[in-house]
Each structure stands twice: as structure tokens, then as C-alpha cells.
Design an enzyme around this catalytic site. Sequence first.
Site, mmCIF file in Angstrom:
data_model
loop_
_atom_site.group_PDB
_atom_site.id
_atom_site.type_symbol
_atom_site.label_atom_id
_atom_site.label_comp_id
_atom_site.label_asym_id
_atom_site.label_seq_id
_atom_site.Cartn_x
_atom_site.Cartn_y
_atom_site.Cartn_z
ATOM 1 N N CYS A 1 -2.721 10.936 1.177
ATOM 2 C CA CYS A 1 -1.439 10.506 1.574
ATOM 3 C C CYS A 1 -0.817 11.527 2.243
ATOM 4 O O CYS A 1 0.197 12.170 1.557
ATOM 5 C CB CYS A 1 -0.779 9.994 0.440
ATOM 6 S SG CYS A 1 0.751 8.853 1.011
ATOM 7 N N MET B 1 1.182 5.636 8.480
ATOM 8 C CA MET B 1 0.811 6.679 7.411
ATOM 9 C C MET B 1 0.677 8.193 7.826
ATOM 10 O O MET B 1 0.487 8.230 8.873
ATOM 11 C CB MET B 1 -0.939 6.267 6.835
ATOM 12 C CG MET B 1 -1.008 4.704 6.453
ATOM 13 S SD MET B 1 -1.111 3.514 7.780
ATOM 14 C CE MET B 1 -2.858 3.891 8.044
ATOM 15 N N LYS C 1 -9.390 4.155 8.034
ATOM 16 C CA LYS C 1 -8.193 3.367 8.555
ATOM 17 C C LYS C 1 -8.765 2.777 9.740
ATOM 18 O O LYS C 1 -9.589 3.233 10.588
ATOM 19 C CB LYS C 1 -6.965 4.317 8.737
ATOM 20 C CG LYS C 1 -6.529 4.971 7.558
ATOM 21 C CD LYS C 1 -6.266 3.869 6.331
ATOM 22 C CE LYS C 1 -5.420 4.714 5.058
ATOM 23 N NZ LYS C 1 -5.118 3.633 4.046
ATOM 24 N N SER D 1 0.908 -1.169 0.022
ATOM 25 C CA SER D 1 0.025 0.087 0.068
ATOM 26 C C SER D 1 0.997 1.204 0.210
ATOM 27 O O SER D 1 0.254 2.370 -0.529
ATOM 28 C CB SER D 1 -0.885 -0.114 1.317
ATOM 29 O OG SER D 1 -0.139 0.087 2.499
ATOM 30 N N SER D 2 2.140 1.245 0.478
ATOM 31 C CA SER D 2 2.899 2.428 0.543
ATOM 32 C C SER D 2 3.907 2.689 -0.704
ATOM 33 O O SER D 2 4.136 3.800 -0.800
ATOM 34 C CB SER D 2 4.196 2.009 1.693
ATOM 35 O OG SER D 2 3.556 1.775 3.033
#
Length: 395
Positions: free
Chosen positions: A104, A317, A277, A66-67
Site C-alpha cells: 500500500c 492508490m 490493478k 478498500s482504502s
Amino acid sequence: MNHAPQIRIPATYMRGGTSKGVFFRLQDLPAAAQVPGAARDALLLRVIGSPDPYGKQTDGMGGATSSTSKTVILSASERPDHDVDYLFGQVSIDQPFVDWSGNCGNLSAAVGSFAIASGLVDASRVPRDGICTVRIWQANIGKTIVAHVPMTDGEVQETGDFELDGVTFPAAEVQLEFLDPADEGEGGGAMFPTGNVVDELDVPGVGTLTVTMINAGIPTIFVNAAAIGYTGTELQGAINSDAKALAMFETIRAYGAVRMGLIKHIDEAAQRQHTPKVAFVAPSSAYVASSGKQVAATDVDLLVRAMSMGKLHHAMMGTAAVAIGTAAAIPGTLVNLAAGGGERTSVRFGHPSGTLRVGAQAALVDGQWRVTKAIMSRSARVLMEGSVRVPGDAF
């Protein structure tokens, strides 16, 4: 049989914080992809190498996490007092969709640098030496981010001695201010969509969990680690190799999303993977980070582990860090209580890769909590620049 040739699109591959992604100027995209829609999504999927049933993104720029499955589109801002508009696309690894529902925070650290180097910031506002203040409009969530980018000899300074846990090499420090981070456009129209700093959330198959649900930085559901059988010291292997655990977190996420007003039915959660999240918190405790670094209980105020795109994140995150800092500043939230309670303007938390400090300014106004800004430091660096290539018929 005719085969479409590949086309070139100017792009830059950048690390921002503990993430990396492909950055584009809006004006450099093919005309069909300069507007939101199926063509843009198809192009970005092909650039990153998704959907990939093998889960590797071998035929694209993605890194199969995901990063590292991220895209950014920037353009000069037409908004007063802003330099650049920043649009973030989280690309699914194995499914054919791009999630535009959130920001992000890690890649936010690279936006100012890219904007300066790409000529999107007025030259009169860029000092030869010192700090360039870049005002960023985060288009996904409609919020302002202020990046303080170091400059040396007329160029963005990328090297330095600032160390960020979760990133191997030191670099130049970039300070970020997330202004008014509560996302008032989501859910119930307030920082706390239910009006409460803690709620009881019924999750079939899991039980009734005490949670803090907050819209700040990114919509986040916080739960106590002990309530779901964890200590808060877990690393990725303890979660990501456990299919039952991953299913539990996704169920919590789906029912929490409904309660927060982000979706109407749990079935919609599968098409909204980026938000909300889920994170679990615990009081400070000693542990060994994924790098082998020893983290003492006295090094942190609390422990936090967060899920991203269905997996435990290797660090934290940036947007979730904003949510952590905001919740920590408000007495009575699970984050605040895990940190020891009371009023605070900053918090240092432990994550799988180490520690991170984030600050927030909170005040009770007319019976409602408001946070004017959240502050943290990241770093950013250009990894590669030039052009990406995709088949001309890919979009």
C-alpha cells in the site's frame, strides 16, 4: 456455556495518504499471529470486522472501503542499511481472506512516522529537529522505500500546510522514494512481463484491448478510457453503481493477470483481489472533482482512474501512482502517450479527488527500460492509539 474474554493488543490507527489502517508492532501480536498463517489472518480479519456480508465492517475497525480495510505489521529490520520491515495486509470486506500480494503506497507514508514513534528506529538516527530518513524494507514485494519524516522538538511532526487531494485537512509533508520500483519477482521477471510497452489483450465479452501491463509499484494494467466507453473524467458513482461495468473491469483484470504471469488461470483472480490493478487513462480534460473542485485541462498532463478491490478508487492508490509515474517516463506506453508522449521525469495526473504529481527516473539499459526510483509526497497522522480488542477465541 463458557465465553472467551476479549484480549487487548497494542495498536495504532493511522491515516497515510488517502488510506487508513491499523498498525501493529510484530512483537505486540499474540504469539500465534507473529508468524504468517491462518492464525494471523483470522486475527486481522476480526480486528477489521471481516468477513461482513452486510459490507459495513460495523463490528471492527474497517471503514467498508478498500482504502480503509487495511493492516500493517512492523518490526525492526535485520537487513543491512534498513531500519524497519513493513508488511501490508489488504483485508477483504466480504470474504474471509487477507491479501498479502502487494504493497500500500499510501500507508507507506505512515510507516516511517510509526516506526520512529514506536522505537523501531535507532535513536541515534533520529534528529531532534529536521528530517529523519527512514529506510523501509517492503516485505510484500521485496523493495526499499525511503521516507523523509519531519521532526520537531524530538517528536514526529504531523501537522502542517501540505495539502493532498483526497484528504480533507492539511498536514506535514512526507516525501517518499520508491527505489527500483519494478517488481522483478512477478510475472515474466521484468518491468514489462511480456517484453512490450504495449500489448493486445483478448478479453472475452469485452474485445481486444490495447494495454500497457507493468510491474512497478504494483502490477497494473492500463487501458485507454475511450476503448471501454469512458472519458477519464468519471467519479465513483459512474462506475461503482454499474454492476455491468464492475464485471467488465474484473474480467479485464483476470485475463490481464494471466497474461502478466501473476496467476495461471482466471479462476485464481478471485483470491488475489489486491493485484493486479486496472486503470484507464485519457488525455487531459477539464472536470469537477468529487469535492466540487474545478480541475482545468491545463492543471494536469493526463487523466487516470483506477480500480481497487473491485471498485473505482476515490483518489489514487500510492502504489498505482508509482506505476503511473514509471509508465509515464517510458516513451510509448499508454500512460506516456496520454500525457503527450516523449521523455519526461514527472507527470501530474487528474484523479477523482483532484490532482497528484509523481516523478520517476527512467533509462534504457542494454535494451531494457529501468527505473531507479519513483518519488512522490504524501502525509500521515495518528488518529488513535492504545489497544484493539478481539475475542480471545477469534484466532
